[in-house]
Motif scaffolding. Sequence first.
Motif, PDB file in Angstrom:
ATOM      1  N   LEU A 153     -11.941  -5.669   2.417  1.00  0.00           N
ATOM      2  CA  LEU A 153     -12.956  -4.827   1.795  1.00  0.00           C
ATOM      3  C   LEU A 153     -12.796  -3.364   2.189  1.00  0.00           C
ATOM      4  N   SER A 154     -12.470  -3.118   3.460  1.00  0.00           N
ATOM      5  CA  SER A 154     -12.287  -1.710   3.810  1.00  0.00           C
ATOM      6  C   SER A 154     -11.036  -1.178   3.118  1.00  0.00           C
ATOM      7  N   GLY A 155     -10.052  -2.057   2.897  1.00  0.00           N
ATOM      8  CA  GLY A 155      -8.875  -1.677   2.128  1.00  0.00           C
ATOM      9  C   GLY A 155      -9.244  -1.319   0.690  1.00  0.00           C
ATOM     10  N   VAL A 156     -10.153  -2.093   0.128  1.00  0.00           N
ATOM     11  CA  VAL A 156     -10.610  -1.838  -1.242  1.00  0.00           C
ATOM     12  C   VAL A 156     -11.295  -0.473  -1.319  1.00  0.00           C
ATOM     13  N   GLY A 195       2.732   4.670  -9.610  1.00  0.00           N
ATOM     14  CA  GLY A 195       2.572   5.757  -8.646  1.00  0.00           C
ATOM     15  C   GLY A 195       1.328   5.586  -7.789  1.00  0.00           C
ATOM     16  N   MET A 196       0.234   5.216  -8.445  1.00  0.00           N
ATOM     17  CA  MET A 196      -1.030   5.007  -7.727  1.00  0.00           C
ATOM     18  C   MET A 196      -0.898   3.873  -6.712  1.00  0.00           C
ATOM     19  N   VAL A 197      -0.362   2.742  -7.193  1.00  0.00           N
ATOM     20  CA  VAL A 197      -0.219   1.569  -6.317  1.00  0.00           C
ATOM     21  C   VAL A 197       0.679   1.934  -5.141  1.00  0.00           C
ATOM     22  N   TYR A 198       1.761   2.645  -5.450  1.00  0.00           N
ATOM     23  CA  TYR A 198       2.688   3.040  -4.398  1.00  0.00           C
ATOM     24  C   TYR A 198       1.987   3.896  -3.342  1.00  0.00           C
ATOM     25  N   ALA A 199       1.180   4.850  -3.816  1.00  0.00           N
ATOM     26  CA  ALA A 199       0.562   5.784  -2.876  1.00  0.00           C
ATOM     27  C   ALA A 199      -0.538   5.128  -2.040  1.00  0.00           C
ATOM     28  N   LEU A 200      -1.197   4.116  -2.596  1.00  0.00           N
ATOM     29  CA  LEU A 200      -2.390   3.599  -1.922  1.00  0.00           C
ATOM     30  C   LEU A 200      -2.191   2.281  -1.165  1.00  0.00           C
ATOM     31  N   THR A 209      -5.657  -0.410 -10.393  1.00  0.00           N
ATOM     32  CA  THR A 209      -4.891  -0.017  -9.207  1.00  0.00           C
ATOM     33  C   THR A 209      -5.315  -0.838  -7.991  1.00  0.00           C
ATOM     34  N   THR A 210      -6.637  -0.917  -7.764  1.00  0.00           N
ATOM     35  CA  THR A 210      -7.140  -1.637  -6.601  1.00  0.00           C
ATOM     36  C   THR A 210      -6.716  -3.101  -6.646  1.00  0.00           C
ATOM     37  N   GLY A 211      -6.794  -3.689  -7.841  1.00  0.00           N
ATOM     38  CA  GLY A 211      -6.387  -5.088  -7.987  1.00  0.00           C
ATOM     39  C   GLY A 211      -4.930  -5.278  -7.606  1.00  0.00           C
ATOM     40  N   LEU A 212      -4.067  -4.413  -8.122  1.00  0.00           N
ATOM     41  CA  LEU A 212      -2.635  -4.527  -7.833  1.00  0.00           C
ATOM     42  C   LEU A 212      -2.353  -4.254  -6.357  1.00  0.00           C
ATOM     43  N   VAL A 213      -3.092  -3.300  -5.792  1.00  0.00           N
ATOM     44  CA  VAL A 213      -2.900  -2.973  -4.382  1.00  0.00           C
ATOM     45  C   VAL A 213      -3.262  -4.178  -3.517  1.00  0.00           C
ATOM     46  N   ILE A 214      -4.314  -4.911  -3.899  1.00  0.00           N
ATOM     47  CA  ILE A 214      -4.675  -6.125  -3.154  1.00  0.00           C
ATOM     48  C   ILE A 214      -3.524  -7.132  -3.232  1.00  0.00           C
ATOM     49  N   LEU A 215      -3.002  -7.318  -4.449  1.00  0.00           N
ATOM     50  CA  LEU A 215      -1.933  -8.306  -4.647  1.00  0.00           C
ATOM     51  C   LEU A 215      -0.703  -7.996  -3.800  1.00  0.00           C
ATOM     52  N   VAL A 216      -0.391  -6.706  -3.659  1.00  0.00           N
ATOM     53  CA  VAL A 216       0.792  -6.331  -2.883  1.00  0.00           C
ATOM     54  C   VAL A 216       0.448  -6.209  -1.400  1.00  0.00           C
ATOM     55  N   GLY A 217      -0.679  -5.548  -1.114  1.00  0.00           N
ATOM     56  CA  GLY A 217      -1.007  -5.187   0.264  1.00  0.00           C
ATOM     57  C   GLY A 217      -1.514  -6.332   1.108  1.00  0.00           C
ATOM     58  N   PRO A 251      -0.241   1.351   1.317  1.00  0.00           N
ATOM     59  CA  PRO A 251      -0.230   1.370   2.783  1.00  0.00           C
ATOM     60  C   PRO A 251      -1.621   1.261   3.408  1.00  0.00           C
ATOM     61  N   PHE A 252      -2.606   1.866   2.768  1.00  0.00           N
ATOM     62  CA  PHE A 252      -3.955   1.815   3.347  1.00  0.00           C
ATOM     63  C   PHE A 252      -4.493   0.387   3.343  1.00  0.00           C
ATOM     64  N   MET A 253      -4.195  -0.321   2.263  1.00  0.00           N
ATOM     65  CA  MET A 253      -4.606  -1.726   2.205  1.00  0.00           C
ATOM     66  C   MET A 253      -3.885  -2.525   3.281  1.00  0.00           C
ATOM     67  N   ILE A 254      -2.584  -2.299   3.403  1.00  0.00           N
ATOM     68  CA  ILE A 254      -1.807  -3.045   4.389  1.00  0.00           C
ATOM     69  C   ILE A 254      -2.367  -2.824   5.783  1.00  0.00           C
ATOM     70  N   PHE A 255      -2.623  -1.571   6.119  1.00  0.00           N
ATOM     71  CA  PHE A 255      -3.108  -1.285   7.469  1.00  0.00           C
ATOM     72  C   PHE A 255      -4.441  -1.961   7.739  1.00  0.00           C
ATOM     73  N   SER A 256      -5.336  -1.904   6.761  1.00  0.00           N
ATOM     74  CA  SER A 256      -6.649  -2.467   7.088  1.00  0.00           C
ATOM     75  C   SER A 256      -6.621  -3.995   7.066  1.00  0.00           C
ATOM     76  N   VAL A 257      -5.829  -4.601   6.186  1.00  0.00           N
ATOM     77  CA  VAL A 257      -5.710  -6.068   6.223  1.00  0.00           C
ATOM     78  C   VAL A 257      -5.036  -6.490   7.522  1.00  0.00           C
ATOM     79  N   TYR A 258      -3.984  -5.763   7.876  1.00  0.00           N
ATOM     80  CA  TYR A 258      -3.259  -6.093   9.104  1.00  0.00           C
ATOM     81  C   TYR A 258      -4.187  -6.037  10.317  1.00  0.00           C
ATOM     82  N   SER A 259      -5.006  -4.994  10.366  1.00  0.00           N
ATOM     83  CA  SER A 259      -5.836  -4.836  11.566  1.00  0.00           C
ATOM     84  C   SER A 259      -6.833  -5.981  11.704  1.00  0.00           C
TER      85      SER A 259
END
Lengths: 289, 362
Positions: free
Chosen positions: A213-216, A161-166, A80-88, A168-176
């Motif tokens: 990393l904080s996104g992770v 479902g997991m990637v979908y739910a999580l 999940t974390t890997g995929l979230v990084i790829l998308v986020g 946004p948190f990656m996006i916000f922290s990478v964005y910031s």
Amino acid sequence: MKKKKRKNRPGLSIFSILPLYLFTIVFVAFPLIYLFVLSFLTRAETWGVVNQLTLKNYLGILDPIYLNTFIESFKLAILTTGLVILVGYPYGYFMAKLNSDWRRRMMLLLMIPFWISSLMRLFGWVTMFRANGVLDKFLMMLGIIDEPLKLLYTYPAVVVGMVYALTPFMIFSVYSSAEKLDWSMVEAARDLGATRWKAFVTVTLKLTLPGLLSGVVLTFIPSMGLFYIAELLGGNKVVLVGNVIQEQLMKSHNWPFAAALSVVLMALTSFVIFLYRKITKVKDLEGLV
Amino acid sequence: MDNNLILKLEGIEKSFGEEKVLKGIDLSVAHGEFITLLGPSGCGKTTTLRIIAGLETPDRGRVLLEGRDVTDEEPNTRNVNTVFQNYALFPHMNVEANVGYSLRIKRVPKKEIVKRVEEALELVRLTGFEKRMPNELSGGQRQRVAIARSVINQPKVLLLDEPLGALDLQLRREMQTELKRLQTHLGITFIYITHDQEEALNMSDRIAVMRDGVFEQLGSPSDVYDRPRTSYIATFVGSANIIKGKVVKQTEDSVFFSCCNGTGIAALSGVTLSEESEVTVALRREHLSLHKEKPENAHGFWTVIKEKRFSGGILQILLSYGDDLELISSKQGLDSDMTVGDNVFVTWNPENAVPVDLDGDQ
């Protein structure tokens, strides 16, 4: 520079931070200690616990069934974390590069789903994945598939479902952290002979690593414990630590065992984060952890 | 000239949205030259520099580097380096790593990198600072690191975007000398941006005075200072006095004009002005002579002393004439015996009076 700022902030006397301490003690420290103590107690015959110390709960976790659950949860969390990084990461990165109008629009796009209950959103995925559901009908209409895929209650459905739910948190922290990036440094790297990719790896990525990393951390920890996604989208096919804890607590009423599972889960995630920080040597996770 | 030509800009135009920032820039730069783009903020000087660096693509026109068209080339393939206005040092790398960055990118052997970084730091007098992080350096030191980082790869052209802008006055003066020394020593072509006319006059071989996206004048410092082409340049570079008058008569090498209560004379050749037409003349403050009595046969006019100011060993006298028109005279050294309220007659040497705006430019 950040460290200097943290030292000696004027105007913060013991009285002004007292409420914060109290809050932390009452709502964080106390429940944690209670949980820890609970994990060493014995389950009562019908309801609640008896004050008899035991290690039985922890020994119970060594049962292959539970050990396996831990390993499965761990695998899923990493996937999940890997995929979230790829998308986020790309989303957060490109959002930081947009002008302020487009940033606001992209941000709104991210926020709107949060106005709907997370459970409702999950049911959206259920309708999507169900046999002869939205996805199946759409793909069959396009002629890509002949038979329903029956994606609901499968492993991929849980991952989505997991990637979908999580994400946004990656996006916000990478964005910031990408937003704070001085793009002239990337230009300097290009000017000094770096290709786009080289400049990205040596400068952009390095400087947005704290955000990543904080996104992770924000993704990995919840994905170990989220139970309702696995339950709704995975049926009984995907059982995670979170599901076991929930089951032990709500159905079997075995509080001490649920507490022991929670303590182990916490220890495990803390250890992973500790390792991660050791490896990447990034101490400052944007104020997290 | 052509063999010696290192950089050529041909008809560069650039717009950002509706705004046209560059309206046709032509420039030929010889090897080893120190060229300054001088102008107020927003005149397009940084955009010009970014186009040379490849960080911006022009809408029209070409950039030639050693005769090769690089207009559409990526910045990393051009042998041009930039010292950015904010230095843009990599905050996560120490001085050594910052300076050696371009060599690491090029995969130069480690030993050679160490050697060349050492040389570069010696050049900017920062030996011993290898392990410091950028945030542990002063402004002047950061500046030196930025310079070392961009000269280590021996670029053909070094672009400097207001490199001294963030430094205090004294440090700025020191760095001016240092930069000039460096440029002579390395023999690299410098294209330097500043809005400080003094800096431009001190350091450059040639100055391009920019305004609203065009070069208003391109020439040596003395050209720009002594023979400004427009009243804008005359006032922007060295803040000259501008007086307006009507042409009375013209001889082979000078023009006579009437001005409020007197007459003026200015050196002029090669241009014919019709009688009664308006003429604008630039007069440097230090070229004005003040007399209590009108000298015989002298051209000039009467003024009243309004104010006297002493600043930095220079006496400035504010003179008024006509309807609220003002002149400033300045001279080095001691106070004069003239006092506020005195009537004084102003004269000047014809060769110090330069008719400007002759081709109808504002």
